[in-house]
Design a protein around this motif. Structure first.
Motif, PDB file in Angstrom:
ATOM      1  N   LEU A 188       0.588  -1.033   0.050  1.00 18.91           N
ATOM      2  CA  LEU A 188       0.056   0.201   0.123  1.00 18.91           C
ATOM      3  C   LEU A 188       0.967   1.112   0.071  1.00 18.91           C
ATOM      4  CD1 LEU A 188      -2.581  -1.075   2.686  1.00 18.91           C
ATOM      5  CD2 LEU A 188      -2.689  -0.746   0.099  1.00 18.91           C
ATOM      6  N   PRO A 189       1.661   1.571  -0.997  1.00 18.18           N
ATOM      7  CA  PRO A 189       2.299   2.598  -1.019  1.00 18.18           C
ATOM      8  C   PRO A 189       1.826   4.169  -1.054  1.00 18.18           C
ATOM      9  CG  PRO A 189       2.118   1.731  -3.511  1.00 18.18           C
ATOM     10  CD  PRO A 189       1.672   0.676  -2.381  1.00 18.18           C
ATOM     11  N   ASP A 190       0.774   4.061  -1.227  1.00 16.29           N
ATOM     12  CA  ASP A 190      -0.033   5.466  -1.151  1.00 16.29           C
ATOM     13  C   ASP A 190      -0.816   5.368   0.259  1.00 16.29           C
ATOM     14  OD1 ASP A 190      -1.911   3.183  -1.547  1.00 16.29           O
ATOM     15  OD2 ASP A 190      -3.507   4.502  -2.654  1.00 16.29           O
ATOM     16  N   VAL A 191      -0.370   4.795   1.233  1.00 17.37           N
ATOM     17  CA  VAL A 191      -1.021   4.795   2.569  1.00 17.37           C
ATOM     18  C   VAL A 191       0.109   5.215   3.527  1.00 17.37           C
ATOM     19  CG1 VAL A 191      -2.347   3.715   4.463  1.00 17.37           C
ATOM     20  CG2 VAL A 191      -3.126   3.354   2.188  1.00 17.37           C
ATOM     21  N   ARG A 192      -0.140   6.207   4.381  1.00 17.67           N
ATOM     22  CA  ARG A 192       0.740   6.781   5.186  1.00 17.67           C
ATOM     23  C   ARG A 192       1.148   5.608   6.245  1.00 17.67           C
ATOM     24  NH1 ARG A 192       0.688  11.874   9.123  1.00 17.67           N
ATOM     25  NH2 ARG A 192      -1.716  11.565   8.597  1.00 17.67           N
ATOM     26  N   VAL A 193       2.375   5.263   6.656  1.00 16.58           N
ATOM     27  CA  VAL A 193       2.546   4.282   7.801  1.00 16.58           C
ATOM     28  C   VAL A 193       3.521   4.751   8.584  1.00 16.58           C
ATOM     29  CG1 VAL A 193       3.957   2.951   6.364  1.00 16.58           C
ATOM     30  CG2 VAL A 193       3.076   1.896   8.422  1.00 16.58           C
ATOM     31  N   LEU A 194       3.148   4.913   9.967  1.00 16.10           N
ATOM     32  CA  LEU A 194       3.944   5.537  11.072  1.00 16.10           C
ATOM     33  C   LEU A 194       4.535   4.532  11.984  1.00 16.10           C
ATOM     34  CD1 LEU A 194       1.838   8.434  12.012  1.00 16.10           C
ATOM     35  CD2 LEU A 194       3.494   8.348   9.836  1.00 16.10           C
ATOM     36  N   GLU A 195       5.724   4.715  12.437  1.00 17.55           N
ATOM     37  CA  GLU A 195       6.105   3.952  13.515  1.00 17.55           C
ATOM     38  C   GLU A 195       5.481   4.511  14.855  1.00 17.55           C
ATOM     39  OE1 GLU A 195      10.225   2.798  15.945  1.00 17.55           O
ATOM     40  OE2 GLU A 195      10.214   4.190  14.367  1.00 17.55           O
ATOM     41  N   GLY A 196       5.088   3.163  15.804  1.00 16.61           N
ATOM     42  CA  GLY A 196       4.279   3.647  16.866  1.00 16.61           C
ATOM     43  C   GLY A 196       3.386   2.334  17.483  1.00 16.61           C
ATOM     44  N   THR A 197       2.993   2.443  18.438  1.00 22.54           N
ATOM     45  CA  THR A 197       2.358   1.556  19.494  1.00 22.54           C
ATOM     46  C   THR A 197       0.880   2.003  19.766  1.00 22.54           C
ATOM     47  OG1 THR A 197       3.536   2.065  21.436  1.00 22.54           O
ATOM     48  CG2 THR A 197       4.718   0.503  20.019  1.00 22.54           C
ATOM     49  N   GLY A 198       0.332   1.163  20.463  1.00 24.78           N
ATOM     50  CA  GLY A 198      -0.860   1.404  21.141  1.00 24.78           C
ATOM     51  C   GLY A 198      -0.854   2.287  22.287  1.00 24.78           C
ATOM     52  N   GLU A 199       0.391   2.180  22.829  1.00 25.38           N
ATOM     53  CA  GLU A 199       0.874   3.190  24.100  1.00 25.38           C
ATOM     54  C   GLU A 199       1.381   4.388  23.759  1.00 25.38           C
ATOM     55  OE1 GLU A 199       1.002  -1.258  25.085  1.00 25.38           O
ATOM     56  OE2 GLU A 199       1.728   0.013  23.689  1.00 25.38           O
ATOM     57  N   SER A 200       1.661   4.596  22.370  1.00 23.72           N
ATOM     58  CA  SER A 200       2.616   5.642  21.984  1.00 23.72           C
ATOM     59  C   SER A 200       1.954   6.070  20.334  1.00 23.72           C
ATOM     60  CB  SER A 200       3.861   5.922  22.099  1.00 23.72           C
ATOM     61  OG  SER A 200       4.530   6.766  21.462  1.00 23.72           O
ATOM     62  N   ILE A 201       0.847   6.747  19.993  1.00 26.38           N
ATOM     63  CA  ILE A 201       0.500   6.815  18.806  1.00 26.38           C
ATOM     64  C   ILE A 201       0.880   8.134  18.204  1.00 26.38           C
ATOM     65  CG2 ILE A 201      -1.732   6.889  17.190  1.00 26.38           C
ATOM     66  CD1 ILE A 201      -3.049   5.448  19.460  1.00 26.38           C
ATOM     67  N   PRO A 202       1.703   8.325  17.277  1.00 19.68           N
ATOM     68  CA  PRO A 202       2.449   9.440  16.597  1.00 19.68           C
ATOM     69  C   PRO A 202       1.397  10.372  16.038  1.00 19.68           C
ATOM     70  CG  PRO A 202       2.958   7.756  15.282  1.00 19.68           C
ATOM     71  CD  PRO A 202       2.237   7.358  16.521  1.00 19.68           C
ATOM     72  N   LEU A 203       0.271  10.712  16.510  1.00 15.83           N
ATOM     73  CA  LEU A 203      -0.806  11.681  16.065  1.00 15.83           C
ATOM     74  C   LEU A 203      -1.152  12.905  16.643  1.00 15.83           C
ATOM     75  CD1 LEU A 203      -2.922   9.103  13.997  1.00 15.83           C
ATOM     76  CD2 LEU A 203      -1.497  10.684  13.056  1.00 15.83           C
ATOM     77  N   PRO A 204      -1.684  13.955  16.352  1.00 22.70           N
ATOM     78  CA  PRO A 204      -2.248  14.855  17.348  1.00 22.70           C
ATOM     79  C   PRO A 204      -3.325  14.691  17.979  1.00 22.70           C
ATOM     80  CG  PRO A 204      -1.484  15.823  15.021  1.00 22.70           C
ATOM     81  CD  PRO A 204      -1.879  14.213  14.874  1.00 22.70           C
ATOM     82  N   ASP A 205      -3.538  15.292  18.918  1.00 25.87           N
ATOM     83  CA  ASP A 205      -4.722  15.146  19.999  1.00 25.87           C
ATOM     84  C   ASP A 205      -6.017  15.611  19.003  1.00 25.87           C
ATOM     85  OD1 ASP A 205      -3.046  15.040  21.845  1.00 25.87           O
ATOM     86  OD2 ASP A 205      -3.732  16.830  23.011  1.00 25.87           O
ATOM     87  N   SER A 206      -7.041  14.705  19.403  1.00 27.44           N
ATOM     88  CA  SER A 206      -8.448  14.983  18.659  1.00 27.44           C
ATOM     89  C   SER A 206      -8.528  15.082  17.050  1.00 27.44           C
ATOM     90  CB  SER A 206      -8.918  16.126  19.132  1.00 27.44           C
ATOM     91  OG  SER A 206      -9.075  16.108  20.523  1.00 27.44           O
ATOM     92  N   SER A 207      -7.661  14.180  16.429  1.00 19.97           N
ATOM     93  CA  SER A 207      -7.360  14.337  15.128  1.00 19.97           C
ATOM     94  C   SER A 207      -7.953  13.033  14.082  1.00 19.97           C
ATOM     95  CB  SER A 207      -5.857  14.218  14.773  1.00 19.97           C
ATOM     96  OG  SER A 207      -5.214  12.930  15.260  1.00 19.97           O
ATOM     97  N   VAL A 208      -8.591  12.311  15.113  1.00 14.91           N
ATOM     98  CA  VAL A 208      -8.804  11.000  14.245  1.00 14.91           C
ATOM     99  C   VAL A 208     -10.535  10.808  14.786  1.00 14.91           C
ATOM    100  CG1 VAL A 208      -8.765   8.352  14.226  1.00 14.91           C
ATOM    101  CG2 VAL A 208      -6.646  10.186  14.431  1.00 14.91           C
ATOM    102  N   ASP A 209     -11.092  10.181  13.429  1.00 12.50           N
ATOM    103  CA  ASP A 209     -12.752   9.815  13.826  1.00 12.50           C
ATOM    104  C   ASP A 209     -12.795   8.209  14.186  1.00 12.50           C
ATOM    105  OD1 ASP A 209     -13.760  12.145  12.696  1.00 12.50           O
ATOM    106  OD2 ASP A 209     -13.136  11.455  10.839  1.00 12.50           O
ATOM    107  N   THR A 210     -11.912   7.533  13.888  1.00 12.52           N
ATOM    108  CA  THR A 210     -11.852   6.062  14.361  1.00 12.52           C
ATOM    109  C   THR A 210     -10.978   5.485  14.399  1.00 12.52           C
ATOM    110  OG1 THR A 210     -14.330   5.746  13.335  1.00 12.52           O
ATOM    111  CG2 THR A 210     -12.940   3.815  13.754  1.00 12.52           C
ATOM    112  N   LEU A 211     -10.482   4.679  15.529  1.00 13.65           N
ATOM    113  CA  LEU A 211      -9.196   3.968  15.680  1.00 13.65           C
ATOM    114  C   LEU A 211      -9.528   2.454  15.715  1.00 13.65           C
ATOM    115  CD1 LEU A 211      -6.137   4.787  17.745  1.00 13.65           C
ATOM    116  CD2 LEU A 211      -7.073   2.609  17.690  1.00 13.65           C
ATOM    117  N   VAL A 212      -8.864   1.686  14.875  1.00 13.76           N
ATOM    118  CA  VAL A 212      -9.408   0.039  14.748  1.00 13.76           C
ATOM    119  C   VAL A 212      -7.740  -0.538  14.997  1.00 13.76           C
ATOM    120  CG1 VAL A 212     -10.501  -1.578  13.475  1.00 13.76           C
ATOM    121  CG2 VAL A 212     -11.142   0.682  12.965  1.00 13.76           C
ATOM    122  N   CYS A 213      -8.193  -1.428  15.869  1.00 13.21           N
ATOM    123  CA  CYS A 213      -7.018  -2.523  16.189  1.00 13.21           C
ATOM    124  C   CYS A 213      -7.390  -3.892  15.781  1.00 13.21           C
ATOM    125  CB  CYS A 213      -6.586  -2.226  17.527  1.00 13.21           C
ATOM    126  SG  CYS A 213      -5.214  -3.095  18.218  1.00 13.21           S
ATOM    127  N   ALA A 214      -6.482  -4.360  14.990  1.00 10.57           N
ATOM    128  CA  ALA A 214      -6.970  -5.507  14.203  1.00 10.57           C
ATOM    129  C   ALA A 214      -5.824  -6.818  14.667  1.00 10.57           C
ATOM    130  CB  ALA A 214      -6.892  -5.760  12.890  1.00 10.57           C
TER     131      ALA A 214
END
Length: 249
Positions: free
Chosen positions: A87-113
């Motif tokens: 998926l070269p067109d999807v942004r992928v970031l280094e992070g974990t469930g305890e440290s998500i590299p995104l700003p506060d209140s920036s996401v509508d849904t978070l899914v963990c599979a």
């Protein structure tokens, strides 16, 4: 830090970090997610969706729809590399469930599979709440082999005999405040698979990756023998889905 953990925690840490070494097998052998399960987890109006513990992008592919941004978060270098190839067109970031590299209140849904059982809920729950907008949704999902089918039950027995396959603690009951009640819905479906893909699915399990080589070869040999005898054409699954909304108490 691993040195400060109990023996059980150290083993969990070791298994959680093992996936990068089997990213190719993970991509070949792991199933996708049924569309009806994804639709239940993610509302149609969600415009920014995070795939937490994204692996090689099995869920991310199902999350993409026109007008929606999907952001992947994945701790393993090997998995992120595989993800970017697929998926070269999807942004992928280094992070974990305890440290998500995104700003506060920036996401509508978070899914963990297939990954919430690896997190520390005491840290991951407030972190998920931090990045979600008010009224945002946390979704948790697992594809589980349907052991009501006899040959799948036999496969599970082999895994437990050779690898002490663990019973995953979903930790769903530990979501809690500031999220509202957790809802659950299961979806039964079948995934077309060759014998080789079933072998890859088995080889990509963390508790198989971390086995001693001789034990791993014994396990894989028994799985091959089962597949040669049964010649399955598909793997039956039960997809367990859970969702909770932020701030609706």
């Amino acid at each position: 830090m691993p040195g400060m953990m109990t023996a059980e925690e150290q083993e969990k840490y070791r298994q959680a970090g093992s996936f990068g070494a089997a990213a190719d097998a993970y991509e070949r052998g792991r199933p996708s997610y049924p569309p009806e399960a994804v639709a239940w987890l993610v509302s149609e109006d969600a415009r920014t969706v995070v795939d937490l513990g994204a692996g090689t992008g099995k869920l991310a592919r199902a999350l993409r729809v026109p007008g929606r941004e999907v952001v992947a978060v994945e701790p393993s270098v090997g998995m992120r590399e595989q993800f970017s190839q697929v998926l070269p067109d999807v942004r992928v970031l280094e992070g974990t469930g305890e440290s998500i590299p995104l700003p506060d209140s920036s996401v509508d849904t978070l899914v963990c599979a297939q990954a919430w059982h690896w997190v520390d809920p005491e840290r991951a729950v407030p972190e998920a709440a931090r990045v979600l907008r008010s009224g945002g949704r946390l979704g948790l999902v697992w594809n589980c082999r349907d052991v009501s089918v006899p040959w799948v039950a036999e496969l599970d027995r082999i895994l437990r005999d050779c690898a002490a396959a663990p019973t995953e603690d979903r930790q769903v009951e530990r979501v809690g405040v500031p999220f509202g009640p957790v809802e659950r819905q299961d979806f039964r479906w079948s995934h077309s698979m060759t014998a080789g893909e079933v072998m890859d699915m088995v080889a990509s399990r963390s508790y198989v990756i971390t086995l001693e080589p001789a034990t791993r070869e014994e396990l894989l040999g028994r799985v091959r023998a089962l597949l040669d005898a049964k010649r399955p054409m598909e793997m039956p699954y039960v997809t367990e889905c859970y969702r909770a909304e932020l701030g609706l108490l």
